[in-house]
Enzyme design. Structure first.
Site: not given
Length: 226
Positions: A52, A141
């Site tokens: 990411e 998340k």
């Protein structure tokens, strides 16, 4: 009573195979992206398959475009800190295969569904986690997780056992086993994994050592859970 999460309005995009298999997403956030590709190469060589880069890192979109063009198909590159549908569009145009947000932004989840890519919105409370999942998240998340501890995840998963959760934020290497043991499907790791590697004099050899330690922790827990 166990909650029964409602299905999203659109078909859910599953969590990426790279993240599912390796159970770690490496988060690259820096003042600039000049060292990002060297860091990514070290991570990939060590077996990390989910990467990411964040929108807050200048030049990150250009790096994602170059990485998407040259990395093997089994390596997933995505954009983090994505807060608008327009940013989803830009990330996809660069080749991102998933987007991550620090909060639950329905427009971002909807845009990711429209593009057919995974989305991982950030959430803290059971209400937020359930809302993100119902909106169509691929996984949720848990953020910021480090200040809460694995016991919090255990408590949340009691009524919401079917929602895949990826704790992120302050997850250090020594805690990886505990988080996965508490039911995390994967962990997101930034500074504790990347260290100084993104800096001008960053130590890539030390990064490789941390990657090996994380991979060993994941393998130990995954083997015990089979």
């Amino acid at each position: 009573m166990t909650a029964d999460p409602a299905p999203p309005l659109c078909p859910r995009v599953p969590m990426g195979e790279g993240l599912s298999a390796t159970r770690v997403v490496a988060i690259l956030r820096a003042g600039d992206a000049s060292r990002a590709e060297a860091v990514v190469d070290t991570l990939v060589e060590g077996g990390i398959r989910c990467l990411e880069l964040t929108m807050t890192t200048p030049g990150a979109l250009d790096v994602v475009e170059r990485l998407a063009a040259r990395l093997p198909a089994e390596v997933e590159v995505g954009m983090g800190t994505v807060l608008t549908a327009g940013e989803v569009d830009r990330a996809v145009a660069a080749g991102a295969r998933f987007v991550v947000s620090p909060s639950v932004v329905p427009a971002v989840i909807d845009a990711a569904l429209r593009h057919g890519i995974a989305s991982y919105p950030g959430a803290l409370t059971p209400t937020e986690i359930h809302s993100a999942w119902t909106a169509g998240a691929s996984a949720v998340k848990l953020f910021p997780a480090g200040s809460l501890g694995p016991g919090y995840l255990t408590a949340v998963r009691a009524p919401l056992p079917d929602i895949p959760v990826v704790p992120t934020g302050g997850i250090d290497i020594a805690a990886v086993r505990a988080w996965l043991g508490a039911g995390a499907c994967a962990v997101g790791m930034g500074g504790p994994l990347i260290g100084d590697a993104l800096g001008p004099a960053g130590d890539l050899a030390a990064l490789a050592g941390r990657v090996a330690a994380v991979r060993a922790a994941v393998a130990e827990v995954s083997g015990a859970q089979r």
